[in-house]
Design an enzyme around this catalytic site. Structure first.
Site, PDB file in Angstrom:
ATOM      1  N   THR A  14      43.205  -7.672 -37.907  1.00 18.19           N
ATOM      2  CA  THR A  14      44.080  -6.960 -36.975  1.00 18.19           C
ATOM      3  C   THR A  14      45.436  -7.645 -36.877  1.00 18.19           C
ATOM      4  OG1 THR A  14      42.207  -6.157 -35.684  1.00 18.19           O
ATOM      5  CG2 THR A  14      44.341  -6.208 -34.586  1.00 18.19           C
ATOM      6  N   ARG A  21      53.188  -4.308 -39.728  1.00 18.89           N
ATOM      7  CA  ARG A  21      53.834  -3.186 -39.065  1.00 18.89           C
ATOM      8  C   ARG A  21      55.066  -3.639 -38.279  1.00 18.89           C
ATOM      9  NH1 ARG A  21      48.377  -1.775 -38.072  1.00 18.89           N
ATOM     10  NH2 ARG A  21      48.496  -2.440 -35.877  1.00 18.89           N
ATOM     11  N   SER A  38      37.014  -7.286 -43.749  1.00 20.63           N
ATOM     12  CA  SER A  38      37.008  -6.338 -42.633  1.00 20.63           C
ATOM     13  C   SER A  38      35.747  -5.483 -42.716  1.00 20.63           C
ATOM     14  CB  SER A  38      38.253  -5.443 -42.679  1.00 20.63           C
ATOM     15  OG  SER A  38      38.292  -4.587 -41.568  1.00 20.63           O
ATOM     16  N   CYS A  42      29.233  -5.303 -35.806  1.00 21.51           N
ATOM     17  CA  CYS A  42      28.400  -4.736 -34.740  1.00 21.51           C
ATOM     18  C   CYS A  42      27.409  -3.701 -35.285  1.00 21.51           C
ATOM     19  CB  CYS A  42      29.277  -4.090 -33.663  1.00 21.51           C
ATOM     20  SG  CYS A  42      30.325  -5.277 -32.790  1.00 21.51           S
ATOM     21  N   GLY A 282      40.219 -14.400 -31.355  1.00 16.83           N
ATOM     22  CA  GLY A 282      38.831 -14.106 -31.684  1.00 16.83           C
ATOM     23  C   GLY A 282      37.809 -14.981 -30.978  1.00 16.83           C
TER      24      GLY A 282
END
Length: 821
Positions: A14, A21, A38, A42, A282
């Site tokens: 992320t 960006r 990536s 979960c 994280g």
């Protein structure tokens, strides 16, 4: 500007995407020691369980596609082994070639994540023991299951991931055992809410041990043995360790960065470490909790994603964005239940000595008049001063996520319980009620804060004495008859105004109903009629009943098998009937013996031949009784299932019951032992042993006072309510304490009787009882009498079985002599 990122997945990936960006011109290099940057960690349990069938769906982005889209230099199988903050460089090892090199940076982002705990226990490196943290772990577990096809699995640790793994292994047809060191599963929950999860796990026949840990593992040729601290031994073929994780802080610590008290990498509100050009995100970071003010770690993907976005903005735009911390919003699917929490629990607030009030409400997932409204329980904890919402927990089956999100938003924005009362939600009967469960939680809390009602909790009723307060059940008489709190009197809500004289004004009054609403109404009536010391039980009888039950579920895998719908059943697997059948459900839960049998009998009188009825009962004697009833009546017992606290029997009505029932010659002998007089007990066992010696089948049915004869002399500790304590105090504790029916003379008579028997070489009562056991005489304790007198099975002799009226009547029909002593 050159930016290095250590670690991918939620936090690192992320950060990298947001950096690009924000700035098309900076140089970004990401190092990942694994093959994947990536992936949906979960979703790993659901891939193992087969819900997610395609492995490729776990991967959000491949290194190649991610690198190309965002123009990032991605180096997989590359481990950063050291940081030099002064030189602003890192040392990297290529895990495929072994090559070691240095890389310079202007800014560095650490996203090393957390590693599973693997305590240094004997045998922990044995084959078949796994942790689950990444794709590599998942592949190993998946391959082991597919190649070895294990039937028994143990999950050590009952957190969110542990329970998800338990469900998915159960779905694969395994018998699953959970071992948890704490007194409950899912420690973010308070005990009262975790108890809902415990009872649900029982209905799925998941075996679980609470307040017990692993001492060692032992490997045999085909099995793994888990030795628990309690001394128990569990056999398994597959073990999943889910006992927690710890932040991977070694890289940061060796680089001289500050490590917090909880072991995470220290970061400030801009997510900077102790070095201004090094950021961290994280599972590895430690930050300030916005509710308690204490620093800690949150292991959540959502938090890592948000941190990565904020860190990227601060790197490019100069620390303009503050990270306000995480309130640990989490949710999990546990079989049919959805369990969610946000903020902090009452247990944590108590530990941190933060004053709070807790409130439990039970609502429905949508309007009650619309079909399939399902129960939902909400617990909130809030400030007694200003109503600030500290935490919320929701357990239910439908719409839990929607309610938890509303509650979490209020918590995150420092809102109060008054905000809950004003939440404007989308309402239509299929989705909610005009007053949503979240509104209801707010209304109840508002009433507490404004002094409209005082509350008590289920813990206030544990070991209470009757002189502490008067306990009043305001449910209907029929509800009261089906079960209540020991010591309660029944004054239905609608009768209160006519029975005010039964409420003392000089004593504390504790009111309860099913879920709390009628209790609140009763409190308001009494308050306004001059009764001041009145309390309502928060969450009502429903919360109390769940919380005070036995929470663990040990030793259930005796004679078990995997049955239909992936459920695990006990007993012998029935022969499957391939013909489709219509099954009528009959609910006899809450009824005591002989209630379930009577309800089943009534249903069968209306049933057509070959009709199948599945009856559910909570009376533990029902399993034995229904077998006896079917044998006597000639109906067919198809299956008995033991699901947690329920006995579920499937019975088919036979066409000509009198012709199909088993014909047994009436040659047995039965004795109903009602008395606990020593002389009558002696007579009972003399007759029973004599009949047995003649080859007769003998059954002794002990009821009421007769139960005192078959009590153990050395009994285990048993938690008793007040009534049971009184019975225990007043009645003989075992056979050696029995008195004579005549000429007892304060115990002298019974001593004289035993002395004479000894001199005459006549066996004592205890020897006669031992002979009866050796002769195979069946001894049945009446379950209904045990319930009335507060006697548990653990207090009775081990060879005594538990049964009801139907059990005795079956034996009586097979006998030509039936005695009542």
């Amino acid at each position: 500007m050159k930016i290095l990122i250590v670690g991918g997945v939620a936090g690192g990936a992320t950060t990298a995407a947001r950096l690009r960006r924000n700035d098309e011109n900076c140089e970004i290099v990401m190092f990942e020691r694994g093959k994947y940057i990536s992936y949906a960690n979960c979703g790993l349990p659901y891939y193992i369980g087969g819900t997610i069938q395609e492995r490729e769906k776990l991967f959000v982005q491949t290194p190649e596609a991610f690198g190309k889209r965002f123009n990032i230099d991605i180096r997989i199988m590359s481990e950063v082994t050291a940081i030099d903050p002064e030189k602003k460089e890192v040392r990297v090892k290529n895990l495929e070639t072994g090559n070691i090199y240095q890389e310079q940076f202007d800014k560095l982002v650490l996203s090393p994540g957390a590693e599973p705990l693997r305590p240094n226990l004997p045998g922990i490196k044995s084959e078949g023991i796994f942790t689950l943290r990444n794709v590599n772990d998942t592949d190993q577990i998946k391959e082991f299951i597919e190649s070895r096809k294990p039937k028994k699995a143990v999950v050590v640790g009952a957190g969110f991931i542990g329970l998800e793994m338990a469900e998915n292994l159960h779905k694969l047809g395994m018998q699953v055992t959970i071992v948890e060191m704490a007194e409950q599963v899912m420690t973010p929950l308070d005990y009262s809410m975790a108890s809902l999860v415990h009872q649900h796990l029982k209905t799925k026949n998941v075996e679980f041990y609470l307040k017990d840990g692993v001492s060692r593992f032992e490997k045999t040729e085909s099995k793994l043995s888990i030795m628990l601290m309690s001394g128990r031994k569990i056999e398994s073929e597959l073990i999943i360790l889910s006992i927690g994780v710890r932040p991977e802080n070694q890289l940061a610590q060796n680089g001289g960065l500050t490590i917090g008290e909880s072991g995470g990498i220290f970061v400030n509100e801009h997510l900077q470490t102790s070095h201004p050009d090094i950021y961290a995100v994280g599972d590895a970071i430690e930050f300030t909790n916005p509710i308690t003010g204490k620093r800690g770690i949150t292991y959540l993907a959502g938090s890592a994603n948000k941190q990565g976005r904020i860190a990227a903005d601060n790197i490019i735009f100069g620390n303009t964005h503050l990270y306000k911390g995480s309130i640990s919003t989490a949710i999990a699917k546990v079989f049919d239940l959805t369990v969610a929490s946000a903020g902090v629990s009452g247990r944590t607030l108590k530990k941190e000595q933060i004053p709070y009030i807790s409130s439990i409400t039970h609502s429905s997932s949508h309007a009650g008049y619309y079909p399939n409204a399902i129960p939902m329980t909400i617990k909130i904890v809030f400030s007694p001063e200003n109503g600030r919402l500290f935490g919320a927990q929701v357990v239910g089956y439908e719409g839990v996520d929607k309610r938890l999100d509303l509650l979490a938003t209020v918590i995150k924005n420092n809102g109060t319980v008054y905000d809950l009362t004003e939440i404007e939600h989308a309402y239509a009967p299929p989705y909610s009620s005009a007053k949503d469960p979240v509104n209801i939680a707010g209304f109840v809390a508002e009433n507490i804060l404004k002094g409209k009602v005082k509350i008590a909790t289920w813990r206030n009723l544990i070991n209470y004495q009757q002189n502490d307060f008067i306990l009043v059940d305001v449910r209907t008489h029929d509800e009261f008859q089906l079960g209540t709190i020991e010591g309660a009197i029944n004054i239905p809500l609608d009768d209160i105004r006519q029975r005010l004289n039964e409420f003392p004004k000089n004593k504390k009054i504790l009111i309860f109903c099913g879920v709390g609403l009628r209790g609140y109404l009763a409190c308001r009536i009494l308050n306004q009629l001059g009764f001041e010391d009145v309390y309502n039980l928060s969450g009502g009888y429903k919360t109390y009943e769940f919380a005070v039950q036995k929470q663990s579920n040990e030793d259930i895998y005796e004679n078990n098998y995997i049955g239909i719908e992936d459920h695990i059943y006990q007993g012998h697997q029935p022969i499957k009937d391939t013909q489709p059948k219509t099954v009528t459900e009959l609910d006899a839960c809450g009824l005591q013996c002989p209630g379930p049998i009577m309800k089943l009998k009534s249903a069968f009188e209306e049933a057509t031949p070959k009709q199948i009825i599945r009856v559910s009962a909570t009376d533990p004697a029902f399993g034995k009784d229904v077998q006896a009833w079917c044998k006597v009546t000639g109906n067919k017992l198809i299956e008995i299932q033991l699901l947690g606290g329920k006995v579920i029997a499937t019975v088919q009505k036979e066409i000509t019951q009198q012709n199909t029932k088993q014909v047994i010659p009436a040659n047995g002998k039965t004795l109903i032992v009602f008395s606990d007089d020593l002389d009558k007990a002696l007579a009972s066992f003399v007759i029973a042993n004599g009949a047995s010696a003649m080859g007769k089948k003998v059954t002794m049915f002990f009821t009421f006072w007769g139960l005192n004869i078959i009590k153990k002399q050395i009994k285990p500790h048993v938690n008793r309510n007040l009534i049971a304590k009184l019975f225990d105090f007043m009645l003989p504790s075992n056979s050696t304490k029995l008195t004579l029916s005549k000429m007892n003379m304060l115990g002298m008579g019974s001593k004289m009787m035993r002395s004479i028997m000894l001199k005459k070489n006549i066996d004592s009562l205890e020897n006669l009882m031992l002979q009866a056991k050796e002769n195979g005489i069946e001894m049945i304790a009446c379950n209904m009498s045990m319930e009335v007198m507060g006697i548990s099975k653990e207090e009775l002799l081990d060879h005594v079985s538990i049964g009801g009226v139907a059990s005795y009547l079956e034996r009586a029909e097979e006998a030509n002599v039936n005695l009542f002593v």
